[in-house]
Design a protein around this motif. Sequence first.
Motif, PDB file in Angstrom:
ATOM      1  N   ARG A 244       7.203 -16.944  -1.251  1.00 30.45           N
ATOM      2  CA  ARG A 244       7.301 -16.635  -0.921  1.00 30.45           C
ATOM      3  C   ARG A 244       6.502 -15.115  -0.161  1.00 30.45           C
ATOM      4  O   ARG A 244       6.150 -13.912  -0.068  1.00 30.45           O
ATOM      5  N   GLN A 245       7.311 -15.293   0.881  1.00 27.68           N
ATOM      6  CA  GLN A 245       7.687 -14.097   2.262  1.00 27.68           C
ATOM      7  C   GLN A 245       8.535 -12.713   1.288  1.00 27.68           C
ATOM      8  O   GLN A 245       7.852 -12.090   1.695  1.00 27.68           O
ATOM      9  N   GLU A 246       9.741 -13.308   0.249  1.00 28.90           N
ATOM     10  CA  GLU A 246       9.877 -12.560   0.083  1.00 28.90           C
ATOM     11  C   GLU A 246       8.587 -11.257  -1.149  1.00 28.90           C
ATOM     12  O   GLU A 246       8.868 -10.546  -0.891  1.00 28.90           O
ATOM     13  N   ARG A 247       8.155 -11.848  -1.513  1.00 29.80           N
ATOM     14  CA  ARG A 247       6.800 -11.385  -2.394  1.00 29.80           C
ATOM     15  C   ARG A 247       5.901  -9.992  -1.897  1.00 29.80           C
ATOM     16  O   ARG A 247       5.807  -9.117  -2.123  1.00 29.80           O
ATOM     17  N   HIS A 248       5.359 -11.166  -0.621  1.00 30.33           N
ATOM     18  CA  HIS A 248       5.373 -10.169   0.667  1.00 30.33           C
ATOM     19  C   HIS A 248       6.006  -9.165   1.382  1.00 30.33           C
ATOM     20  O   HIS A 248       5.017  -7.599   1.586  1.00 30.33           O
ATOM     21  N   VAL A 249       6.838  -8.241   1.336  1.00 25.57           N
ATOM     22  CA  VAL A 249       7.374  -7.627   1.776  1.00 25.57           C
ATOM     23  C   VAL A 249       7.723  -6.539   0.210  1.00 25.57           C
ATOM     24  O   VAL A 249       7.972  -5.736   0.487  1.00 25.57           O
ATOM     25  N   GLU A 250       8.276  -7.186  -0.935  1.00 27.61           N
ATOM     26  CA  GLU A 250       8.222  -6.345  -1.412  1.00 27.61           C
ATOM     27  C   GLU A 250       6.860  -5.602  -1.670  1.00 27.61           C
ATOM     28  O   GLU A 250       7.318  -4.368  -2.673  1.00 27.61           O
ATOM     29  N   THR A 251       5.901  -6.630  -2.345  1.00 29.15           N
ATOM     30  CA  THR A 251       5.125  -5.469  -2.438  1.00 29.15           C
ATOM     31  C   THR A 251       4.440  -5.136  -0.906  1.00 29.15           C
ATOM     32  O   THR A 251       4.025  -3.714  -1.109  1.00 29.15           O
ATOM     33  N   CYS A 252       4.560  -4.780   0.402  1.00 29.49           N
ATOM     34  CA  CYS A 252       4.240  -4.467   1.277  1.00 29.49           C
ATOM     35  C   CYS A 252       4.928  -3.230   0.635  1.00 29.49           C
ATOM     36  O   CYS A 252       4.781  -1.321   1.119  1.00 29.49           O
TER      37      CYS A 252
END
Length: 514
Positions: A244-252
């Motif tokens: 989830r943290q990886e997805r969050h940063v990528e979406t940022c």
Amino acid sequence: MEAALRCIDAKDYGMALEILTDLNAANPRDPQVNHWLGVIYLTHGHASRAIEHLQAAAKVAKKEAVIFATLADALTLDNRFEEALPYARKAVALDAKSEFAHRTLGEIYARLRRPVMAEHAFQNALAINEASAIAHLALSRLKVSLGKMDEAETHFRRALELAPEEPSVLISARDLSDLSLKKEALEKIEPLLNDADRPMAKVERARLAFTAGKICDDTGDIPKAFHYLGLHRDDLYGHYDADRQERHVETCREVFSKQFFEDRKDFALTNDRPIFVFGMPRSGTSLVEAILSAHPKATAAGELSFFDEQIDGLTAGHTGDNAFFDAALALDRKSAQRIGRKYLTLLDGFSKKSARVIDKMPQNFEHLWLIALLFPNAHFCHVSRNPADTCVSIYMTPLPGKHGYCESQQSLAHYYRQYRKLMTHWSTVLPVEIRNQSYETLVSDPDTERPALISHAGLAWDEACRHHESNEAQVFTFSMAQVRQPIHTGAVNRFEKYRDHIGPLLEGLAEIET
């Protein structure tokens, strides 16, 4: 209700919670049920859930001082100090003989950096009950925040004498400078940790273990320190979701593009008062704040949770990344500027006269998209430190439970890599100038770095900034003892002494993208 109270007296909080939850479902307005639910959630470190129930109780029981004092206490634990103040004042007005109400009022004044009023409130509490270990402990913490260690230890000794097995007293031993006093506390902590049947909230047990680890580290027993540091971590931190943290940063990186900021240039306010000091926790942000706040035209506001709260508000209680990014994209100029003006009002509460007010919330790095939109004329300082030194220090520090990435050495290394990736993105898209301040460079060449810091803040050099350790302003972070010392290089490459115990951490940090 009587059954729930018996469970609370026996510290069987799990059963008490079950009973009270059922009672609350049957009668959600019952103030007594809501009050005790709030107390139990506070005991387990869930301030936000406690606040919901205590606010419900206060709406019904409008003359119960203990409810207003407990609500103020919960808001304080949630870093909502200005919001807590009127509730604490009301509690004192309703019951001037309540030691708890006076003590809670003192805690709020302390967090609002009004130490004289805080001490007055604590002394009022002790006048009501001189044998209050918690009031003595509160005075000890206040004195530590002011750097008055002799007075702090006097009050700590009294608290320890009055309540030798009280977890909150023993946990505070980590902030003391007297090693013999720390060892005395450790002798009391270890039997508590070894007694699995002793009733105790899980969060308290975890923080006791962290304190034992810190004291063992201070005394040079590193293997024992790491034993305690790993003992009850899962009682403090929830599961860290790396995917989830990886997805969050990528979406940022996808959503917060240069075009995003270009399309919203008219969101900006012209005010240049704020100085934002951010980076990973334990990276040197407290030292930078201390140097800046030593300037006569600057005031430290501490670690403000304002932007956390505002972004939570934007999502209207909905969780998950989709709600967050949808809210960010839907934010309009009027709503954004309302947030910005509210923030400036908050800063006025710390000082209306200072040219600069410093917000040292490390994890504001996550919210730079909003901060940069609102305050392009503000002053931004990103503090970084050797990754291993930063992460070892975080691993050894009992950060609040929301820092779930502290679950393990592996999760901590993963989160650090994601932080670096996000900061790299911000450096390419944000419409503001960020000063990247290396901790190592600052402590090795302070005569060059301190003037550069002050200049970046738009201030003229002042000699007071050369002696930040003489600054009498309060400090509340885990670094409050260190920032009272002159600049030194003793913490550089500190991780080396722990190398035999941090293999998983070092392995994870080796994957940092360069």
